[in-house]
Design an enzyme around this catalytic site. Structure first.
Site, PDB file in Angstrom:
ATOM      1  N   ASP A  15     146.529  76.987 -44.289  1.00 25.90           N
ATOM      2  CA  ASP A  15     145.889  78.272 -44.005  1.00 25.90           C
ATOM      3  C   ASP A  15     146.603  79.433 -44.686  1.00 25.90           C
ATOM      4  O   ASP A  15     145.971  80.290 -45.289  1.00 25.90           O
ATOM      5  CB  ASP A  15     145.848  78.538 -42.495  1.00 25.90           C
ATOM      6  CG  ASP A  15     144.751  77.739 -41.822  1.00 25.90           C
ATOM      7  OD1 ASP A  15     144.024  77.009 -42.534  1.00 25.90           O
ATOM      8  OD2 ASP A  15     144.616  77.844 -40.589  1.00 25.90           O
ATOM      9  N   ARG A  95     157.306  85.686 -31.758  1.00 22.69           N
ATOM     10  CA  ARG A  95     156.337  86.570 -32.422  1.00 22.69           C
ATOM     11  C   ARG A  95     156.786  88.022 -32.578  1.00 22.69           C
ATOM     12  O   ARG A  95     156.613  88.594 -33.648  1.00 22.69           O
ATOM     13  CB  ARG A  95     154.980  86.520 -31.700  1.00 22.69           C
ATOM     14  CG  ARG A  95     154.319  85.141 -31.681  1.00 22.69           C
ATOM     15  CD  ARG A  95     154.311  84.476 -33.013  1.00 22.69           C
ATOM     16  NE  ARG A  95     153.477  83.271 -33.032  1.00 22.69           N
ATOM     17  CZ  ARG A  95     153.521  82.353 -33.980  1.00 22.69           C
ATOM     18  NH1 ARG A  95     154.359  82.492 -34.995  1.00 22.69           N
ATOM     19  NH2 ARG A  95     152.741  81.294 -33.940  1.00 22.69           N
ATOM     20  N   ASP A 124     148.655  84.659 -30.030  1.00 19.83           N
ATOM     21  CA  ASP A 124     149.551  85.114 -31.088  1.00 19.83           C
ATOM     22  C   ASP A 124     149.015  86.305 -31.876  1.00 19.83           C
ATOM     23  O   ASP A 124     149.777  87.161 -32.304  1.00 19.83           O
ATOM     24  CB  ASP A 124     149.889  83.941 -32.018  1.00 19.83           C
ATOM     25  CG  ASP A 124     150.850  82.969 -31.359  1.00 19.83           C
ATOM     26  OD1 ASP A 124     151.674  83.431 -30.548  1.00 19.83           O
ATOM     27  OD2 ASP A 124     150.774  81.756 -31.637  1.00 19.83           O
ATOM     28  N   SER A 180     148.001  71.150 -34.038  1.00 19.16           N
ATOM     29  CA  SER A 180     148.449  72.496 -34.373  1.00 19.16           C
ATOM     30  C   SER A 180     149.821  72.661 -33.736  1.00 19.16           C
ATOM     31  O   SER A 180     149.966  72.579 -32.520  1.00 19.16           O
ATOM     32  CB  SER A 180     147.468  73.526 -33.810  1.00 19.16           C
ATOM     33  OG  SER A 180     148.114  74.773 -33.724  1.00 19.16           O
TER      34      SER A 180
HETATM   35  N1  ARG Z   1     150.395  78.555 -26.038  1.00 16.48           N
HETATM   36  C1  ARG Z   1     151.604  79.026 -26.630  1.00 16.48           C
HETATM   37  C2  ARG Z   1     151.711  80.510 -26.536  1.00 16.48           C
HETATM   38  O1  ARG Z   1     150.718  81.184 -26.486  1.00 16.48           O
HETATM   39  C3  ARG Z   1     151.798  78.523 -28.038  1.00 16.48           C
HETATM   40  C4  ARG Z   1     150.809  79.023 -29.043  1.00 16.48           C
HETATM   41  C5  ARG Z   1     150.901  78.346 -30.400  1.00 16.48           C
HETATM   42  N2  ARG Z   1     150.615  76.954 -30.283  1.00 16.48           N
HETATM   43  C6  ARG Z   1     150.353  76.128 -31.297  1.00 16.48           C
HETATM   44  N3  ARG Z   1     150.214  74.878 -30.999  1.00 16.48           N
HETATM   45  N4  ARG Z   1     150.252  76.512 -32.530  1.00 16.48           N
HETATM   46  O2  ARG Z   1     152.778  81.038 -26.521  1.00 16.48           O
END
Ligand code: ARG
Length: 407
Positions: A15, A95, A124, A180
């Site tokens: 991506d 993040r 995110d 993912s």
């Molecule tokens: N659910 C988690 C959060 O919001 C992780 C998000 C990213 N997860 C992923 N498998 N790419 O903090």
């Protein structure tokens, strides 16, 4: 005239590689990629080459592990930040740091755009957008691009787009599973594929940091963690940097199958999603600090801190890192934990983490008060007077508003 510039958060995956070409084409601007190393073994091999090949003007790689540990992970640990009581917020803590670095890079390179790879369904995007906008609020110069949220391509269309713009991407075959995954030093989050059925047992191939119980050692392993003012500073009596301590503990605890979390979680955008996590070091450290707090804090301090933990977890989860409230709570927690120093002994065995000993120079546990032996100094006779007054209001009420009359 030179083109405007965009700093793109770049992982090196499909991506984000397509995004380089897509942003250039759609926005007619230059793209500088920024790859951030938050630990946890992201694959940095070939990242620069791929970004260049996709048409990046410049490629930056910044190691931010130390900053991540000291200013984000340890704040979360001290605050007892476990979202919905279980998730140590590994992705969520990463993040804001990434947003901060993107804004720094934009300033450094005179970029007017910042791009990230989040879709429109997750948490995110909120964390990135809110972080970037908050940190650049005084300039109002930064515009955000989120290609995956804007382009509306399916996975197949993405592949076709990649071919169209001449990108050869390391992609696994269609028949192979593609989870993912988001990974950093504090843990990895895994979703997608079979995990989307909340009834299906997570397949073993989804995990990579933790052993399945049947393959873990048949002997327990004890580790000793030393804390100073709530910060872990030693492992098995060896002083270690935060980064090394977490790396080592991830390996040791993961080997015993510690750190697997299967969480049906409430996303900020209203969706319930199933995510599994592997966070061995985080689980051990949260368990250990909790025991030390029990020893070093008064009951009231513990209760207030516990209430704040939930508020703090929601703040972090919801992308409200760069707020006064978050730093207010941090200041309070720092003060609460100023005597939380000492050692905790933890036993790791077949996926479990059990505290088996705690000690501190500031311990409020007083043997002579607690003991039932002849060493006891507690004044037993004082208890009756205490209970007399303590139960006064309930006895008064019971007399006046007799329970037998209550309907
Ligand atoms: N659910 C988690 C959060 O919001 C992780 C998000 C990213 N997860 C992923 N498998 N790419 O903090």
């Amino acid at each position: 005239m030179s083109k405007e510039k965009c700093i793109l958060a770049y992982s090196g995956g499909m991506d984000s590689t397509i995004s380089v070409a897509w942003i250039k084409e759609e926005y007619n601007i230059d793209v500088i990629t920024l790859t951030l190393d938050l630990g946890g073994g992201p694959e940095l091999d070939g990242v620069v080459e791929r970004a260049k090949f996709a048409g990046a003007l410049d490629t930056l790689i910044w190691d931010v592990k130390e900053e991540f540990v000291n200013n984000y992970i340890f704040k979360g640990l001290k605050a007892g930040a476990l979202y919905e009581g279980v998730y140590p917020l590994s992705t969520a803590l990463g993040r804001p740091l990434m947003a901060k670095k993107l804004v720094e890079a934009a300033k450094l390179h005179g970029a007017t755009y910042i791009a990230h790879g989040c879709t429109g369904k997750g948490n995110d995007q909120v964390r990135f957008d809110a972080g970037i906008m908050t940190l650049s609020a005084h300039t109002d110069q930064i515009k955000i691009i989120a290609p995956a949220r804007e382009w509306g391509m399916s996975r197949d269309e993405e592949k076709m787009y990649a071919q169209k713009v001449g990108l050869e991407l390391r992609e696994v075959g269609d028949e192979q599973k593609v989870y993912s995954i988001d990974r950093n030093l504090w843990g990895q989050a895994i979703e997608g594929e079979d995990l989307e059925d909340a009834w299906i047992i997570p397949p073993e191939d989804a995990y990579s940091w933790t052993k399945p119980i049947e393959n873990t050692p048949n002997n327990f392993e004890d580790v000793v963690i030393g804390f100073e003012k709530g910060i872990p500073t030693s492992l098995n009596n060896k002083k270690l940097s935060g980064v090394k301590l977490i790396e080592d503990l991830n390996a040791i605890a993961g080997n015993h199958g510690v750190g697997r979390i299967d969480h049906l979680e409430n996303r900020l955008v209203g969706i319930k999603s199933r995510e599994i996590y592997e966070t061995p070091a985080a689980i051990v450290l949260h368990t250990a600090i909790n025991s030390l707090e029990t020893m070093c804090l008064s009951r009231e301090q513990q209760r207030v801190k516990q209430n704040l933990s939930q508020i703090y977890s929601d703040l972090v989860y919801d992308g409200k890192w760069f707020t006064e409230l978050r730093s207010n709570i941090d200041a309070f927690i720092d003060d609460v934990l100023k005597f939380t120093s000492g050692e905790v002994k933890v036993r790791l065995y077949k996926g479990s983490t059990t505290v088996i000993g705690t000690k501190s120079n500031y311990s409020l546990y007083d043997f002579e008060l607690a003991t039932y032996s002849t060493k006891d100094i507690f004044d037993h006779s004082a208890a009756t007077g205490f209970i007399d007054i303590f139960s006064l209001s309930s006895r008064t009420q019971a007399k006046k508003q007799t329970y037998k009359d209550a309907k």
